[in-house]
Design a protein around this motif. Sequence first.
Motif, PDB file in Angstrom:
ATOM      1  N   VAL A 105       0.902  -1.175   0.079  1.00  0.00           N
ATOM      2  CA  VAL A 105       0.129  -0.093   0.123  1.00  0.00           C
ATOM      3  C   VAL A 105       0.743   1.270  -0.016  1.00  0.00           C
ATOM      4  O   VAL A 105       0.470   2.285  -0.768  1.00  0.00           O
ATOM      5  CB  VAL A 105      -0.834   0.144   1.202  1.00  0.00           C
ATOM      6  CG1 VAL A 105      -1.738   1.295   1.271  1.00  0.00           C
ATOM      7  CG2 VAL A 105      -1.946  -1.089   1.059  1.00  0.00           C
ATOM      8  N   SER A 122       2.430   1.636  -3.553  1.00  0.00           N
ATOM      9  CA  SER A 122       1.576   1.855  -4.407  1.00  0.00           C
ATOM     10  C   SER A 122       1.030   3.382  -4.375  1.00  0.00           C
ATOM     11  O   SER A 122       0.992   4.278  -5.413  1.00  0.00           O
ATOM     12  CB  SER A 122       0.507   0.959  -4.471  1.00  0.00           C
ATOM     13  OG  SER A 122      -0.454   1.005  -5.389  1.00  0.00           O
ATOM     14  N   LEU A 123       0.485   3.749  -3.285  1.00  0.00           N
ATOM     15  CA  LEU A 123       0.088   4.894  -3.149  1.00  0.00           C
ATOM     16  C   LEU A 123       1.100   6.208  -3.054  1.00  0.00           C
ATOM     17  O   LEU A 123       0.558   7.311  -3.363  1.00  0.00           O
ATOM     18  CB  LEU A 123      -1.013   4.878  -1.774  1.00  0.00           C
ATOM     19  CG  LEU A 123      -2.247   4.186  -1.996  1.00  0.00           C
ATOM     20  CD1 LEU A 123      -3.047   4.329  -0.581  1.00  0.00           C
ATOM     21  CD2 LEU A 123      -2.958   4.482  -3.228  1.00  0.00           C
ATOM     22  N   CYS A 175       1.502   8.431  -5.931  1.00  0.00           N
ATOM     23  CA  CYS A 175       0.390   9.414  -6.227  1.00  0.00           C
ATOM     24  C   CYS A 175       0.949  10.873  -5.533  1.00  0.00           C
ATOM     25  O   CYS A 175       0.955  11.017  -4.560  1.00  0.00           O
ATOM     26  CB  CYS A 175      -0.777   8.930  -5.903  1.00  0.00           C
ATOM     27  SG  CYS A 175      -2.228   9.951  -6.220  1.00  0.00           S
ATOM     28  N   VAL A 184       1.692   9.279   1.881  1.00  0.00           N
ATOM     29  CA  VAL A 184       1.505   8.229   2.829  1.00  0.00           C
ATOM     30  C   VAL A 184       2.354   8.120   4.105  1.00  0.00           C
ATOM     31  O   VAL A 184       3.725   8.393   3.973  1.00  0.00           O
ATOM     32  CB  VAL A 184       1.659   7.011   1.950  1.00  0.00           C
ATOM     33  CG1 VAL A 184       1.023   5.851   2.646  1.00  0.00           C
ATOM     34  CG2 VAL A 184       1.074   7.114   0.773  1.00  0.00           C
ATOM     35  N   LEU A 229      -5.842  -5.576  -2.183  1.00  0.00           N
ATOM     36  CA  LEU A 229      -5.241  -4.208  -1.813  1.00  0.00           C
ATOM     37  C   LEU A 229      -4.843  -3.693  -3.165  1.00  0.00           C
ATOM     38  O   LEU A 229      -4.995  -2.334  -3.332  1.00  0.00           O
ATOM     39  CB  LEU A 229      -4.121  -4.250  -0.831  1.00  0.00           C
ATOM     40  CG  LEU A 229      -4.645  -4.522   0.485  1.00  0.00           C
ATOM     41  CD1 LEU A 229      -3.508  -5.089   1.437  1.00  0.00           C
ATOM     42  CD2 LEU A 229      -5.316  -3.376   1.189  1.00  0.00           C
ATOM     43  N   CYS A 275      -5.828   0.068  -4.447  1.00  0.00           N
ATOM     44  CA  CYS A 275      -4.695   1.388  -4.622  1.00  0.00           C
ATOM     45  C   CYS A 275      -4.904   1.755  -6.019  1.00  0.00           C
ATOM     46  O   CYS A 275      -4.956   2.887  -6.035  1.00  0.00           O
ATOM     47  CB  CYS A 275      -3.469   0.408  -4.371  1.00  0.00           C
ATOM     48  SG  CYS A 275      -2.997   0.413  -2.732  1.00  0.00           S
ATOM     49  N   GLU A 276      -5.285   0.924  -7.049  1.00  0.00           N
ATOM     50  CA  GLU A 276      -5.344   1.265  -8.380  1.00  0.00           C
ATOM     51  C   GLU A 276      -6.589   2.416  -8.492  1.00  0.00           C
ATOM     52  O   GLU A 276      -6.754   3.302  -9.178  1.00  0.00           O
ATOM     53  CB  GLU A 276      -5.503   0.051  -9.413  1.00  0.00           C
ATOM     54  CG  GLU A 276      -4.212  -0.732  -9.587  1.00  0.00           C
ATOM     55  CD  GLU A 276      -3.082   0.444 -10.027  1.00  0.00           C
ATOM     56  OE1 GLU A 276      -3.345   1.256 -10.676  1.00  0.00           O
ATOM     57  OE2 GLU A 276      -2.204   0.148  -9.050  1.00  0.00           O
ATOM     58  N   LYS A 280      -5.962   5.412  -6.955  1.00  0.00           N
ATOM     59  CA  LYS A 280      -5.127   6.505  -7.912  1.00  0.00           C
ATOM     60  C   LYS A 280      -5.869   7.065  -9.132  1.00  0.00           C
ATOM     61  O   LYS A 280      -5.771   8.046  -9.301  1.00  0.00           O
ATOM     62  CB  LYS A 280      -3.758   5.744  -8.120  1.00  0.00           C
ATOM     63  CG  LYS A 280      -2.783   5.622  -7.224  1.00  0.00           C
ATOM     64  CD  LYS A 280      -1.523   4.971  -7.448  1.00  0.00           C
ATOM     65  CE  LYS A 280      -1.558   3.422  -7.837  1.00  0.00           C
ATOM     66  NZ  LYS A 280      -0.192   3.141  -7.907  1.00  0.00           N
TER      67      LYS A 280
END
Length: 389
Positions: free
Chosen positions: A303, A306-307, A310, A315, A375, A379-380, A383
């Motif tokens: 997580v 991935s985030l 962005c 995060v 997850l 996350c996709e 985003k």
Amino acid sequence: MRFSPLVERIAGYGVAAWDIHHEAFEAQRQGSDVLILSVGDPDFATPDFITEAAVGALQAGDTHYTDIAGRPDLRQAIAGRYSKRLGREVSAASVITLAGAQNALFTASLCLLQAGDEVLVLDPMYVTYEATLKASGATLVRVTCDADSGFRPDLQRLEAAITPHTKAIFLSNPNNPTGVVLNADELQGIARLAIAHNLWVVVDEVYESLCYEREHVSLASLPGMEERCVIVCSLSKSHAMTGWRIGWLVAAPALVAHVENLSLSMLYGLPGFVMEGALAAVLAHDEVTRDMCEVYRRRRDLVVESLGACAQLKVLKPDAGMFVLVDVRGTGLGSLDFAWRLYREGGVSVLDAAAFGEPAQGFVRLSFTLSEAHLARACERIKAFVGGL
Ligand SMILES: Cc1ncc(COP(=O)(O)O)c(C=O)c1O
């Protein structure tokens, strides 16, 4: 109808934030494609050998009243684990089993606090603390942990909040929602203040086994804490046993005896078969939690990575627990608005972290209690939603 004000529903933000979770849960039940990241209930099944111990006990007729403070062998097993963790002998008389950490927190609140007392809490804090502590009649004093400091406690601010009426400090270490684990200086600072001002410290350690960076140190292991520190814990998170409702409180035997008086009139003992399952769980603590901790660590990293890609989101990588706080102020949306729009437009439910306290305004809390595949999808979606704003 007229009710006593003993327990009041958490008002304001606390309520509004949870509405989204209830709506998402209902939508999922109706078959909607919603990814629920708004609750800290492990997705694992309780390990089979624990369930089998409970089923065996049930089938053997373990369906009667039990010891109010918990079965001696279970109290002894819990005490044995704390003897190792705290580096001192903890006796079974220092342990009482209760119906989960929440019940233990409520019990501690009623046994330690009364009207006229002040109780310090580190803000943001777990969402039920407000009602739990106010039920005692005590006044809640929130000590802000700033977002800019990564929500770490400010010891000077904590000290400044102490008055002659202060009776106790309640905190969770690791923290929910921030994932902060207190470091050696913070632990020592809190212990020093508690000793200097003769305060109780109730430390909620339900995420103790989910520490990713270093071993968890209990506040109760510090010199001078034996008599004034109360540990609250449970099997809910560590062993994926939220629905079993079993936890405990570890404290000085005199306080445990006092707690037993309240428990006698409030709970009258836990189900025997639940305690038999719990005994199996406690005896295999390390084996069970080692694997779970690794799974959660991988999910956290997924997580965060991935985030983290962005630009509008920041995060906060948690050191422990099953939640990630994400600063959404860069999107231009307030956190409650962000959460609702993400749910409606992106099909992902998260919580507005302001429900846990004003300092977390502008953050949302995501739980990583879903598989890595789910997850990654969540996350996709997050985003894509942010990209479309
Ligand atoms: C910090 C904290 N304390 C206590 C609880 C409640 O735990 P239990 O299920 O053992 O009552 C939770 C649950 O989310 C929590 O996050």
